[in-house]
Design a protein around this motif. Structure first.
Motif, mmCIF file in Angstrom:
data_model
loop_
_atom_site.group_PDB
_atom_site.id
_atom_site.type_symbol
_atom_site.label_atom_id
_atom_site.label_comp_id
_atom_site.label_asym_id
_atom_site.label_seq_id
_atom_site.Cartn_x
_atom_site.Cartn_y
_atom_site.Cartn_z
ATOM 1 N N GLU A 41 55.508 -35.965 32.780
ATOM 2 C CA GLU A 41 55.496 -34.663 33.450
ATOM 3 C C GLU A 41 54.486 -34.648 34.598
ATOM 4 O O GLU A 41 54.760 -34.092 35.656
ATOM 5 N N SER A 42 53.320 -35.245 34.391
ATOM 6 C CA SER A 42 52.299 -35.246 35.445
ATOM 7 C C SER A 42 52.708 -36.143 36.615
ATOM 8 O O SER A 42 52.302 -35.915 37.751
ATOM 9 N N THR A 96 44.529 -42.814 32.797
ATOM 10 C CA THR A 96 45.220 -42.709 31.521
ATOM 11 C C THR A 96 45.698 -44.072 31.048
ATOM 12 O O THR A 96 46.505 -44.711 31.718
ATOM 13 N N ASP A 149 48.881 -45.002 33.865
ATOM 14 C CA ASP A 149 49.267 -44.452 35.169
ATOM 15 C C ASP A 149 48.536 -45.188 36.286
ATOM 16 O O ASP A 149 48.655 -44.825 37.448
ATOM 17 N N LYS A 185 55.759 -36.503 37.640
ATOM 18 C CA LYS A 185 57.099 -36.068 38.066
ATOM 19 C C LYS A 185 57.221 -35.989 39.588
ATOM 20 O O LYS A 185 58.165 -36.517 40.169
ATOM 21 N N THR A 242 53.675 -36.039 28.336
ATOM 22 C CA THR A 242 52.797 -35.352 29.294
ATOM 23 C C THR A 242 52.528 -36.224 30.519
ATOM 24 O O THR A 242 52.417 -35.711 31.638
ATOM 25 N N LEU A 243 52.456 -37.541 30.318
ATOM 26 C CA LEU A 243 52.241 -38.440 31.454
ATOM 27 C C LEU A 243 53.448 -38.435 32.387
ATOM 28 O O LEU A 243 53.301 -38.421 33.610
#
Length: 169
Positions: free
Chosen positions: A25-26, A71, A67, A28, A22-23
């Motif tokens: 994807e965020s 996160t 990130d 991207k 998910t990280l």
């Protein structure tokens, strides 16, 4: 802990890989992901002698991901699970590499060439020709300004610590 820094969350391998997905994807379209691996050491004894048992120890690995903002999470991988974990982790990282931008080598080369030309131009001296009065007056004034500007640029470059050879034109 410093104010404003998020807490590092320790999760199991499956949760780690799903959160990492998910990280990725965020991040991207815009953003960065930092990943670190660290071998954990045991400091249960204060002995300074190195014995044969110390070299036989197997150490766990700590894998951290952030990130840089909100996160932060990590997982502890035991030596027996390392190969399986790295297989899944490597596949996930390879799959997310497609979202990375390629370096534009043409632009980098062009910038390097332009920097080399600027440096070469700084090395050359501007000739001072022309009369003080009459037809060459404006031309001479422009060259005087060019010399002053070039000296200012040389001083700025010298203050940055770059050596320049001045060659007469």
């Amino acid at each position: 802990m410093a104010k404003g820094k998020p807490h590092m969350e320790l999760v199991d391998h499956e949760a780690f890989l799903s959160k990492l997905t998910t990280l990725f994807e965020s991040a991207k379209d815009k953003g960065s992901v930092w990943m670190t691996h660290k071998r954990l050491t045991y400091e249960d004894e204060g002995d300074t002698d190195v014995d044969a048992k110390a070299s036989d120890k197997e150490y766990s690995c700590l894998v951290r991901v952030t990130d840089g903002k909100s996160t932060n999470f990590s997982t502890r991988v035991k030596p027996g699970e390392l190969e399986k974990f790295h297989g899944a982790y490597g596949a996930l990282v390879k799959a997310s590499m497609t979202t990375m931008r390629k370096r534009d080598k043409k632009k980098e080369k062009q910038r390097a060439e332009q920097a080399a030309l600027r440096k070469k131009k700084l090395e050359e001296t501007v000739p001072m020709a022309g009369s003080k009065r009459g037809n060459g007056h404006r031309k001479r004034q422009r060259r005087i300004k060019a010399v002053a500007k070039q000296e200012e640029a040389r001083n700025r470059v010298k203050s940055e610590g770059v050596d320049i050879k001045v060659t007469p034109a």
